[in-house]
Scaffold this active site. Structure first.
Site, PDB file in Angstrom:
ATOM      1  N   MET A 135       0.850  -1.194   0.000  1.00 45.55           N
ATOM      2  CA  MET A 135       0.000   0.000   0.000  1.00 45.55           C
ATOM      3  C   MET A 135       0.887   1.246   0.000  1.00 45.55           C
ATOM      4  O   MET A 135       0.450   2.338   0.377  1.00 45.55           O
ATOM      5  CB  MET A 135      -0.938  -0.006   1.209  1.00 45.55           C
ATOM      6  CG  MET A 135      -1.898  -1.205   1.168  1.00 45.55           C
ATOM      7  SD  MET A 135      -3.447  -0.930   2.027  1.00 45.55           S
ATOM      8  CE  MET A 135      -2.870  -0.581   3.677  1.00 45.55           C
TER       9      MET A 135
ATOM     10  N   LEU B 231       6.661   3.024   1.384  1.00 46.12           N
ATOM     11  CA  LEU B 231       7.616   1.911   1.479  1.00 46.12           C
ATOM     12  C   LEU B 231       8.714   2.210   2.503  1.00 46.12           C
ATOM     13  O   LEU B 231       9.218   3.318   2.584  1.00 46.12           O
ATOM     14  CB  LEU B 231       8.247   1.635   0.111  1.00 46.12           C
ATOM     15  CG  LEU B 231       7.261   1.311  -1.028  1.00 46.12           C
ATOM     16  CD1 LEU B 231       8.026   1.033  -2.326  1.00 46.12           C
ATOM     17  CD2 LEU B 231       6.367   0.127  -0.683  1.00 46.12           C
TER      18      LEU B 231
ATOM     19  N   HIS C 170       9.473  -3.318   3.451  1.00 46.34           N
ATOM     20  CA  HIS C 170       9.068  -3.577   2.057  1.00 46.34           C
ATOM     21  C   HIS C 170      10.302  -3.861   1.197  1.00 46.34           C
ATOM     22  O   HIS C 170      10.289  -4.735   0.338  1.00 46.34           O
ATOM     23  CB  HIS C 170       8.353  -2.360   1.460  1.00 46.34           C
ATOM     24  CG  HIS C 170       7.056  -2.020   2.112  1.00 46.34           C
ATOM     25  ND1 HIS C 170       6.875  -0.894   2.875  1.00 46.34           N
ATOM     26  CD2 HIS C 170       5.859  -2.658   2.111  1.00 46.34           C
ATOM     27  CE1 HIS C 170       5.631  -0.843   3.303  1.00 46.34           C
ATOM     28  NE2 HIS C 170       4.984  -1.894   2.870  1.00 46.34           N
TER      29      HIS C 170
ATOM     30  N   GLY D 275       4.862  -9.797   4.364  1.00 48.02           N
ATOM     31  CA  GLY D 275       5.593  -9.711   5.631  1.00 48.02           C
ATOM     32  C   GLY D 275       4.932 -10.536   6.728  1.00 48.02           C
ATOM     33  O   GLY D 275       3.703 -10.603   6.821  1.00 48.02           O
TER      34      GLY D 275
ATOM     35  N   LYS E 269       4.959  -9.713   9.714  1.00 43.83           N
ATOM     36  CA  LYS E 269       4.371  -8.818  10.717  1.00 43.83           C
ATOM     37  C   LYS E 269       2.846  -8.895  10.670  1.00 43.83           C
ATOM     38  O   LYS E 269       2.189  -8.882  11.686  1.00 43.83           O
ATOM     39  CB  LYS E 269       4.827  -7.369  10.507  1.00 43.83           C
ATOM     40  CG  LYS E 269       4.289  -6.450  11.600  1.00 43.83           C
ATOM     41  CD  LYS E 269       4.805  -5.053  11.460  1.00 43.83           C
ATOM     42  CE  LYS E 269       4.070  -4.274  10.407  1.00 43.83           C
ATOM     43  NZ  LYS E 269       2.668  -3.941  10.768  1.00 43.83           N
TER      44      LYS E 269
ATOM     45  N   SER F  96       4.403   1.254   8.055  1.00 37.75           N
ATOM     46  CA  SER F  96       4.126   2.574   7.459  1.00 37.75           C
ATOM     47  C   SER F  96       3.465   3.473   8.495  1.00 37.75           C
ATOM     48  O   SER F  96       3.626   4.690   8.471  1.00 37.75           O
ATOM     49  CB  SER F  96       3.217   2.425   6.241  1.00 37.75           C
ATOM     50  OG  SER F  96       3.816   1.553   5.319  1.00 37.75           O
ATOM     51  N   ARG F  97       2.706   2.887   9.426  1.00 38.57           N
ATOM     52  CA  ARG F  97       1.984   3.695  10.421  1.00 38.57           C
ATOM     53  C   ARG F  97       2.910   4.254  11.508  1.00 38.57           C
ATOM     54  O   ARG F  97       2.482   5.120  12.271  1.00 38.57           O
ATOM     55  CB  ARG F  97       0.852   2.890  11.057  1.00 38.57           C
ATOM     56  CG  ARG F  97      -0.302   2.642  10.083  1.00 38.57           C
ATOM     57  CD  ARG F  97      -1.516   2.046  10.774  1.00 38.57           C
ATOM     58  NE  ARG F  97      -2.684   2.019   9.910  1.00 38.57           N
ATOM     59  CZ  ARG F  97      -3.086   0.970   9.192  1.00 38.57           C
ATOM     60  NH1 ARG F  97      -2.389  -0.156   9.224  1.00 38.57           N
ATOM     61  NH2 ARG F  97      -4.162   1.041   8.435  1.00 38.57           N
TER      62      ARG F  97
HETATM   63  O1  PAF Z   1      -0.088  -5.679   3.605  1.00 33.12           O
HETATM   64  C1  PAF Z   1      -0.507  -4.785   2.828  1.00 33.12           C
HETATM   65  O2  PAF Z   1       0.175  -3.807   2.537  1.00 33.12           O
HETATM   66  C2  PAF Z   1      -1.905  -4.920   2.233  1.00 33.12           C
HETATM   67  O3  PAF Z   1      -2.786  -5.490   3.133  1.00 33.12           O
HETATM   68  C3  PAF Z   1      -1.928  -5.682   0.897  1.00 33.12           C
HETATM   69  C4  PAF Z   1      -1.428  -7.109   1.040  1.00 33.12           C
HETATM   70  C5  PAF Z   1      -1.043  -4.958  -0.109  1.00 33.12           C
HETATM   71  C6  PAF Z   1      -3.344  -5.731   0.337  1.00 33.12           C
HETATM   72  O4  PAF Z   1      -3.863  -4.446   0.148  1.00 33.12           O
END
Ligand code: PAF
Length: 282
Positions: free
Chosen positions: A30, A33, A37, A148, A150, A187-188
């Protein structure tokens, strides 16, 4: 090879058609990054001739009161990260090009796998994840897809969907990357102040306590959870949402640690929801 960018499924499919003879790795994200990621992308890069990354903040997996609108977006930075990491194709669809609309066909994972952990409070979340991941896998048709550890509940559910629906893809779970303090990269984490970040280190510290206890032979779920809660209580700012010991594949609760188990936690610091987990008893 240069990074090619696509915004519609048909453009991407057309491009990928001429690369189908090569092993293809896919990292769905999403965006926003971070090094976590990047570790998925690096692994995909090592194991495949072609690497595709998607960035799509999927509205289906956010409830109306959640942070869809303020979810971190940093497209230009993400593009540079992908380019530097040697990604071949970056897929940046819009909700419209992904066909997100009322009445969309949705994938419903087994209810037993959504009943606990994050599924207890995030109703509809895993249905949204399952639907978008299914769509992305159908569009990209990779040999391997990287997720991941996580997001352990998400990973277990995706593995199950891929098995149950016979997707011809290998799902690869990758270890959680951590800050020096132990805080799992997410990311949060961008929402946290420096104080919040240092308080949030209690999450991993408490999970480590459990890991140590299990390694010393403790088998009782109650004692393990009590030790974690005891450590968490040293940071009263941490607002615990759940703490559960479950089977890593089925996500069913484990009373006695007589097999490897997933110890998973969620809670809030500075109103930012954080999750983490460790495997214990293995
Ligand atoms: O883990 C994520 O970033 C999201 O849940 C995913 C797997 C890209 C689906 O939107």
């Amino acid at each position: 090879m240069n990074l090619s960018t696509f915004t519609t499924p048909s453009e991407l499919s057309h491009y990928l058609q001429s690369h189908r003879s090569q092993a293809m790795g896919f990292v769905p994200t999403m965006g926003a990054l971070h090094l976590g990621h990047q570790s998925l992308i690096d692994r995909a890069r090592r194991e495949n001739a072609m690497v595709v990354v998607s960035i799509f903040v999927n509205p289906l997996q956010f409830a109306p009161h959640e942070d869809l609108d303020r979810y971190p977006r940093q497209l230009e930075i993400d593009r540079v990260i992908c380019e530097t990491a040697g990604v071949d194709a970056l897929f940046l669809p819009t909700a419209e090009s992904m066909g997100i609309k009322d009445g969309l066909t949705q994938i419903i994972p087994p209810t037993t796998m959504m009943a606990g952990l994050c599924g207890r409070t995030r109703r509809g979340h895993f249905q949204g994840v399952a639907t978008i991941v299914t769509k992305l896998l159908n569009i990209v048709r990779p040999d391997r897809a990287y997720f991941g550890q996580k997001d352990a509940q998400q990973l277990a559910i995706i593995r199950r969907i891929v098995t149950d629906l016979n997707f011809p893809v290998e799902v690869i779970g990758c270890p959680t990357l951590r800050a020096e303090s132990g805080l799992a990269l997410s990311s949060r984490n961008q929402y946290l102040t420096p104080t919040g970040r240092s308080q949030a280190a209690v999450i991993y510290r408490s999970l480590q306590q459990a890991h140590k206890l299990a390694a010393q032979g403790e088998r009782s779920q109650q004692s393990i959870l009590a030790a974690v809660k005891n450590e968490l209580s040293t940071v009263p700012e941490f607002d615990l949402e759940y703490l559960e010991l479950v089977d890593p594949q089925t996500l069913e609760s484990i009373e006695k640690l007589d097999r490897p188990a997933l110890l998973a936690i969620a809670g809030r610091i500075e109103n930012t929801r954080l999750i983490d987990n460790v495997l214990i008893g293995c």
